[in-house]
Write a protein that holds these residues in place. Sequence first.
Motif, PDB file in Angstrom:
ATOM      1  N   MET B 336       0.713  -0.834   0.152  1.00  0.00           N
ATOM      2  CA  MET B 336       0.327  -0.133  -0.342  1.00  0.00           C
ATOM      3  C   MET B 336       0.845   1.487  -0.418  1.00  0.00           C
ATOM      4  N   LYS B 337       1.279   1.110   0.656  1.00  0.00           N
ATOM      5  CA  LYS B 337       2.640   2.422   1.281  1.00  0.00           C
ATOM      6  C   LYS B 337       3.605   2.289  -0.493  1.00  0.00           C
ATOM      7  N   ALA B 338       4.511   1.373  -0.747  1.00  0.00           N
ATOM      8  CA  ALA B 338       4.782   1.920  -2.361  1.00  0.00           C
ATOM      9  C   ALA B 338       4.038   2.385  -3.360  1.00  0.00           C
ATOM     10  N   THR B 339       2.838   1.433  -3.471  1.00  0.00           N
ATOM     11  CA  THR B 339       2.551   1.783  -4.618  1.00  0.00           C
ATOM     12  C   THR B 339       1.410   3.480  -4.354  1.00  0.00           C
ATOM     13  N   ALA B 340       1.087   3.910  -3.237  1.00  0.00           N
ATOM     14  CA  ALA B 340       0.976   5.250  -2.773  1.00  0.00           C
ATOM     15  C   ALA B 340       1.970   6.190  -3.177  1.00  0.00           C
ATOM     16  N   THR B 341       3.236   5.676  -3.088  1.00  0.00           N
ATOM     17  CA  THR B 341       3.957   6.667  -2.965  1.00  0.00           C
ATOM     18  C   THR B 341       4.362   7.191  -4.557  1.00  0.00           C
ATOM     19  N   ALA B 342       4.872   6.254  -4.762  1.00  0.00           N
ATOM     20  CA  ALA B 342       5.502   5.709  -6.476  1.00  0.00           C
ATOM     21  C   ALA B 342       3.758   6.818  -6.737  1.00  0.00           C
ATOM     22  N   VAL B 343       2.721   6.944  -6.831  1.00  0.00           N
ATOM     23  CA  VAL B 343       1.361   7.704  -7.472  1.00  0.00           C
ATOM     24  C   VAL B 343       2.151   9.181  -7.079  1.00  0.00           C
ATOM     25  N   ARG B 344       1.971   9.077  -5.631  1.00  0.00           N
ATOM     26  CA  ARG B 344       2.339  10.703  -5.610  1.00  0.00           C
ATOM     27  C   ARG B 344       3.836  11.036  -6.079  1.00  0.00           C
ATOM     28  N   ILE B 345       4.053  10.519  -6.172  1.00  0.00           N
ATOM     29  CA  ILE B 345       5.576  10.944  -6.577  1.00  0.00           C
ATOM     30  C   ILE B 345       5.800  11.724  -7.848  1.00  0.00           C
ATOM     31  N   THR B 346       5.113  10.438  -8.669  1.00  0.00           N
ATOM     32  CA  THR B 346       5.107  11.208 -10.101  1.00  0.00           C
ATOM     33  C   THR B 346       3.757  11.324 -10.931  1.00  0.00           C
ATOM     34  N   ALA B 347       3.097  11.662 -10.151  1.00  0.00           N
ATOM     35  CA  ALA B 347       1.923  12.970 -10.013  1.00  0.00           C
ATOM     36  C   ALA B 347       2.528  13.802 -11.144  1.00  0.00           C
ATOM     37  N   PRO B 348       3.450  14.677 -11.067  1.00  0.00           N
ATOM     38  CA  PRO B 348       3.511  16.007 -11.923  1.00  0.00           C
ATOM     39  C   PRO B 348       4.174  14.897 -13.365  1.00  0.00           C
ATOM     40  N   GLY B 349       3.658  14.485 -13.524  1.00  0.00           N
ATOM     41  CA  GLY B 349       4.651  13.487 -15.267  1.00  0.00           C
ATOM     42  C   GLY B 349       3.346  13.274 -16.138  1.00  0.00           C
ATOM     43  N   GLU B 350       3.831  14.025 -17.340  1.00  0.00           N
ATOM     44  CA  GLU B 350       2.514  13.076 -18.303  1.00  0.00           C
ATOM     45  C   GLU B 350       2.594  12.033 -18.247  1.00  0.00           C
ATOM     46  N   GLU B 351       1.369  11.321 -18.182  1.00  0.00           N
ATOM     47  CA  GLU B 351       0.022  10.768 -19.085  1.00  0.00           C
ATOM     48  C   GLU B 351       1.241   9.716 -20.003  1.00  0.00           C
ATOM     49  N   SER B 352       1.552   8.558 -18.779  1.00  0.00           N
ATOM     50  CA  SER B 352       1.805   7.184 -19.851  1.00  0.00           C
ATOM     51  C   SER B 352       2.259   6.114 -18.971  1.00  0.00           C
ATOM     52  N   GLU B 353       2.327   5.000 -20.314  1.00  0.00           N
ATOM     53  CA  GLU B 353       1.570   3.955 -19.836  1.00  0.00           C
ATOM     54  C   GLU B 353       3.044   3.870 -18.176  1.00  0.00           C
ATOM     55  N   ARG B 354       3.998   4.092 -18.096  1.00  0.00           N
ATOM     56  CA  ARG B 354       4.130   3.542 -16.418  1.00  0.00           C
ATOM     57  C   ARG B 354       3.003   4.336 -15.971  1.00  0.00           C
ATOM     58  N   LYS B 355       3.074   5.394 -16.001  1.00  0.00           N
ATOM     59  CA  LYS B 355       2.096   5.736 -15.105  1.00  0.00           C
ATOM     60  C   LYS B 355       0.473   4.899 -14.342  1.00  0.00           C
ATOM     61  N   LEU B 356       0.262   4.487 -15.995  1.00  0.00           N
ATOM     62  CA  LEU B 356      -1.048   4.167 -15.943  1.00  0.00           C
ATOM     63  C   LEU B 356      -1.174   2.897 -15.213  1.00  0.00           C
ATOM     64  N   LEU B 357       0.753   2.344 -15.128  1.00  0.00           N
ATOM     65  CA  LEU B 357       0.619   1.381 -14.773  1.00  0.00           C
ATOM     66  C   LEU B 357       0.979   0.580 -13.454  1.00  0.00           C
ATOM     67  N   ILE B 358       1.564   2.214 -12.728  1.00  0.00           N
ATOM     68  CA  ILE B 358       1.158   2.422 -11.694  1.00  0.00           C
ATOM     69  C   ILE B 358       0.313   2.721 -10.628  1.00  0.00           C
ATOM     70  N   GLN B 359      -0.714   3.262 -11.162  1.00  0.00           N
ATOM     71  CA  GLN B 359      -2.295   3.504 -11.325  1.00  0.00           C
ATOM     72  C   GLN B 359      -2.558   2.187 -10.735  1.00  0.00           C
ATOM     73  N   LYS B 360      -2.436   0.944 -11.889  1.00  0.00           N
ATOM     74  CA  LYS B 360      -3.125  -0.095 -11.472  1.00  0.00           C
ATOM     75  C   LYS B 360      -2.399  -1.109 -10.586  1.00  0.00           C
ATOM     76  N   TRP B 361      -1.447  -0.253 -10.225  1.00  0.00           N
ATOM     77  CA  TRP B 361      -0.824  -1.338  -9.551  1.00  0.00           C
ATOM     78  C   TRP B 361      -1.512  -0.880  -7.463  1.00  0.00           C
ATOM     79  N   PHE B 362      -1.432   0.998  -7.317  1.00  0.00           N
ATOM     80  CA  PHE B 362      -2.006   1.136  -6.486  1.00  0.00           C
ATOM     81  C   PHE B 362      -3.214   0.634  -6.658  1.00  0.00           C
ATOM     82  N   ARG B 363      -4.465   0.208  -7.880  1.00  0.00           N
ATOM     83  CA  ARG B 363      -5.871  -0.356  -7.617  1.00  0.00           C
ATOM     84  C   ARG B 363      -5.793  -1.476  -6.932  1.00  0.00           C
ATOM     85  N   ASP B 364      -4.411  -2.141  -7.735  1.00  0.00           N
ATOM     86  CA  ASP B 364      -4.024  -3.724  -6.962  1.00  0.00           C
ATOM     87  C   ASP B 364      -3.713  -3.786  -5.273  1.00  0.00           C
TER      88      ASP B 364
END
Lengths: 366, 393
Positions: B336-364
């Motif tokens: 939970m902590k790892a995926t939430a951290t990744a979502v937060r850190i990458t928040a300023p980025g453009e939409e990308s496959e990497r970001k979509l994967l991070i969001q998926k992992w956050f939901r998983d």
Amino acid sequence: MLDFAPTEEQEEIRKLAQSIALDHLRPHARKAEAERDSSTELRLTLAQTGLTTPFPEEYGGSGPLEAVTYTLIAEELAYGDPGLALNIIGSLMGPLTVWLAGSREQQERYLPPFGDPTSGYLQRGSLAFAERSGSYTLADVHLQARRTGEGYLLNGTKRDVVHGQRADLRVVLARLAESESAEGQLCAFVLHGVQEGLSIQDEEEKLGLQAAPSATYHFHQAQLPAEALLGEAGSSGAVRAATLYQILRAAIACGTARAAFEYCSAYARERIAFGRPIVSYQGIAFIIAEMAMKLDAARLLTWRAACSWDRGEADETLIYEAESAQHQAVKMAQAATTDAIQVMGGAGFMQDHPAEMWMRDAAAME
Amino acid sequence: MIDFTLSKAQQAARDYAHQVALEEMRPISLECDRTEEIPESFFWNMQRRYWGGAAAQARAYGQDEGVRQENLLSVISQEEMAWGDAALATAIPGPGLAAPPILSQGTPEQQARFLSIYMDGQLHWGALALTEPGIGSDVAGMSTTAVLDGDEWVINGHKHYITNGARADLIVTFATIDKRLGREGIRPFVVPKGTPGLIVGRIEKKMGLRASQTAELIFDNCRIPKENLLAGRGEKKAGFKAAMGTLDATRPMVGSLAVGIARAAYEAACEWLREELPAGYPPQKRRAWEEELKELGQEIEMARFLVWRAAWMADRRIPNSKEASMSKAYAGALVMKATATAVRITAPGEESERKLLIQKWFRDAKVFDIFEGTAQIQRLVIARRLFPTIDIP
């Protein structure tokens, strides 16, 4: 192959260390805290077990140290008392650094007094590591050493040097820089025959770990002879000594947390509130479960670093693993000791119980 | 001797699983999550690879090493698979969660009869039906019943949240033979797919692990042969023990899946910071993030070691309830902590496959704090093992 069980021999040594901890360290913890040192009797007792001379037999030692085995010992000693454990290990780091980083000639010169069967236990070693920031990470070691015609010139400050004021063997970690600006290679020096430029100041009022007396060193253009450098510049002996200290400090943190965990567990089992032992309430039980879980996690991280040390992994790996272990174990010990007091309520705050001392000890670890 | 290095078999299992994750899972991960479906080709590829060279090599090394290590090999490879995609990892053909109770409570004849189904090279799955709408962790309060009628057991009840429930060839179903006995009346039964009276209800829509099939099963006078009761060795608490024993084996596996997702998120956040951080970003903020990720990296290692230790104990037949719960509780919170951290850190980025994967992992991630026993249940298990003489309700 992955394995999480100590060998039978290690298990025996661990039990020996545990009995020493319970019979000789725990009962004298408050006295050692007040007197800011271990007693001569305790040091004699320890010397007789061979636990405090883990260097080669040819120098009077009980056999070269293995990090995994000594990690188990260090945890047990700290389980007895964290301050006394650091007192013992802090002293040990002096001769151990000579063994790990020194030339054969230097080993022959500095180690035998520690292995002497009649007077070795009176010897104190020391290893100066931390500096102004107080942190035990190598990136924060800046004490500057510069080559001169006759030897080396040292400038900078060391603090939290266990036994710094009275040590028979003082070793310091420094950076040997070729120029004024460059951050040099990690080296270890013996402070022997330093005439001037070094002032040593007792650290009298500490938050915790008082049983391990410590001092601050100020170097101002201190001149060291050429033979003060242990081994050769750039060899990994100094890194092995530094990472060993970090690993053992992590083990001390684990032992401290275990002491607090077991003590508050026993208390919570006995203490009755609203007609039931307080540990039967999930509000208390979950705090203790969490403690046990995080202690195990940090211990495994510490064991991993110790295994790599014994296998002789590359400097970079050792530094990462040892610093991770130390960081996580100290953080865990700080939380565990604080929670132990919380479990005990008002009693935890009183000096009748050791919990308050352990919380101060853990806070003083980094 | 304490050792943190992987043996040849363990390395081979890791490498094999990583290759699978990289080649079979990551490329279809987002699409499967979106559609909640898995292409049939994935199942066949997994089947082919399992019987293929790399996996066979790992098994051969395992034989050579001459120690029990099935649990360790499993958690090592599960971490890699979850790094690829945890939902797809749960859908790999095989007996899955049905295996532990069959192995621990089945007679040799039952083990041969049930597990041979999975050896014919076709696509088969297994499932474990424990949870009911009215009970989760409190298995003693189970209301699904089994009544012996002549040579058949008649099962009636309602199970839900069953992973692979609709596609499983065998469903190990827990039911009570006498409600008055509480948990001592619970028994495991093997219910084959297609048994009359076994009805697949709805397939759940979920926050995460969307490609993983979560089914409702209804048992309406479902009749199975008498020989499908996994009777254990005749112990009184056999059924309850089977349920709990299953959890001791599967909790470290769930922990390893959590570690795999946490590592994926951690790696993606590190890569993003290195490669995609917008120019001109305040350096002190970058340093703060690097510190946070460093901490996370260490916590991932600790979670992995807790998982390995619990699995190692299972292999050595050392009772490991406490350690299994520790591994699951620690890893569940960490992911939970790892995926939430990744979502937060990458928040300023453009939409990308990497970001979509991070969001998926956050939901998983969230379900790892819940299934196989919630974070609270794990703490209860740990506390009860720490204080065996105290009644902690």
